[in-house]
Design a protein around this motif. Sequence first.
Motif, PDB file in Angstrom:
ATOM      1  N   LEU A  32       0.835  -1.267   0.079  1.00  0.00           N
ATOM      2  CA  LEU A  32       0.025  -0.230  -0.180  1.00  0.00           C
ATOM      3  C   LEU A  32       0.955   0.608  -0.262  1.00  0.00           C
ATOM      4  O   LEU A  32       0.538   2.044  -0.668  1.00  0.00           O
ATOM      5  CB  LEU A  32      -1.101   0.507   1.298  1.00  0.00           C
ATOM      6  N   GLN A  33       1.859   1.004   0.439  1.00  0.00           N
ATOM      7  CA  GLN A  33       2.631   2.729   0.573  1.00  0.00           C
ATOM      8  C   GLN A  33       3.575   2.702  -0.512  1.00  0.00           C
ATOM      9  O   GLN A  33       3.839   3.927  -1.003  1.00  0.00           O
ATOM     10  CB  GLN A  33       4.160   2.056   1.237  1.00  0.00           C
ATOM     11  N   PRO A  55       0.588  12.703   5.022  1.00  0.00           N
ATOM     12  CA  PRO A  55       1.490  13.376   4.190  1.00  0.00           C
ATOM     13  C   PRO A  55       2.170  12.576   2.716  1.00  0.00           C
ATOM     14  O   PRO A  55       2.000  11.010   3.111  1.00  0.00           O
ATOM     15  CB  PRO A  55       2.949  13.456   5.145  1.00  0.00           C
ATOM     16  N   ILE A  56       2.707  12.746   1.809  1.00  0.00           N
ATOM     17  CA  ILE A  56       2.560  12.646   0.285  1.00  0.00           C
ATOM     18  C   ILE A  56       3.834  13.095   0.022  1.00  0.00           C
ATOM     19  O   ILE A  56       3.720  14.350   0.289  1.00  0.00           O
ATOM     20  CB  ILE A  56       1.261  12.036  -0.345  1.00  0.00           C
ATOM     21  N   THR A  63       6.617  18.339   0.890  1.00  0.00           N
ATOM     22  CA  THR A  63       6.038  16.760   1.119  1.00  0.00           C
ATOM     23  C   THR A  63       3.804  17.920   1.221  1.00  0.00           C
ATOM     24  O   THR A  63       3.778  19.013   1.563  1.00  0.00           O
ATOM     25  CB  THR A  63       6.176  16.944   2.301  1.00  0.00           C
ATOM     26  N   TYR A  64       3.297  17.255   0.685  1.00  0.00           N
ATOM     27  CA  TYR A  64       2.028  17.099   0.654  1.00  0.00           C
ATOM     28  C   TYR A  64       1.099  16.583   1.507  1.00  0.00           C
ATOM     29  O   TYR A  64       1.120  15.463   2.110  1.00  0.00           O
ATOM     30  CB  TYR A  64       1.058  17.008  -0.818  1.00  0.00           C
ATOM     31  N   HIS A  85       6.374   8.548  -2.658  1.00  0.00           N
ATOM     32  CA  HIS A  85       6.207   7.698  -1.787  1.00  0.00           C
ATOM     33  C   HIS A  85       5.496   8.056  -0.619  1.00  0.00           C
ATOM     34  O   HIS A  85       4.720   9.605  -0.645  1.00  0.00           O
ATOM     35  CB  HIS A  85       7.539   7.344  -0.408  1.00  0.00           C
ATOM     36  N   TYR A  86       4.840   7.081   0.351  1.00  0.00           N
ATOM     37  CA  TYR A  86       3.476   8.087   1.417  1.00  0.00           C
ATOM     38  C   TYR A  86       4.766   8.655   2.420  1.00  0.00           C
ATOM     39  O   TYR A  86       6.104   8.220   2.947  1.00  0.00           O
ATOM     40  CB  TYR A  86       3.048   7.049   2.230  1.00  0.00           C
TER      41      TYR A  86
END
Length: 89
Positions: A32-33, A55-56, A63-64, A85-86
């Motif tokens: 999932l990551q 965060p993404i 970083t969003y 990545h997450y």
Amino acid sequence: MSFFSSWMKAIFVIALLFPLYSETSFLPSADLQRTPPDCNVYKDRLPFCTREWNPICATNGQTYPNPCVFCSQKSDFSGKFDFSHYGEC
């Protein structure tokens, strides 16, 4: 004997509850990551996103705060960056 029995019960309960409160039990699986967020889910809501912290990290090094903001920014910049990545960059 009663004292020993009580301690054994306490240790047993702690051993059962520990995985529920450990950090690693709350992390998504590795598969999932690596899966990028589905931006089609947010198309109707953009640019109005919630303020949750999930965060993404994008390939532009930014970083969003969550997938909705990531998808919103990605559509604004015509996809010039992608999912990395997450988590924080």
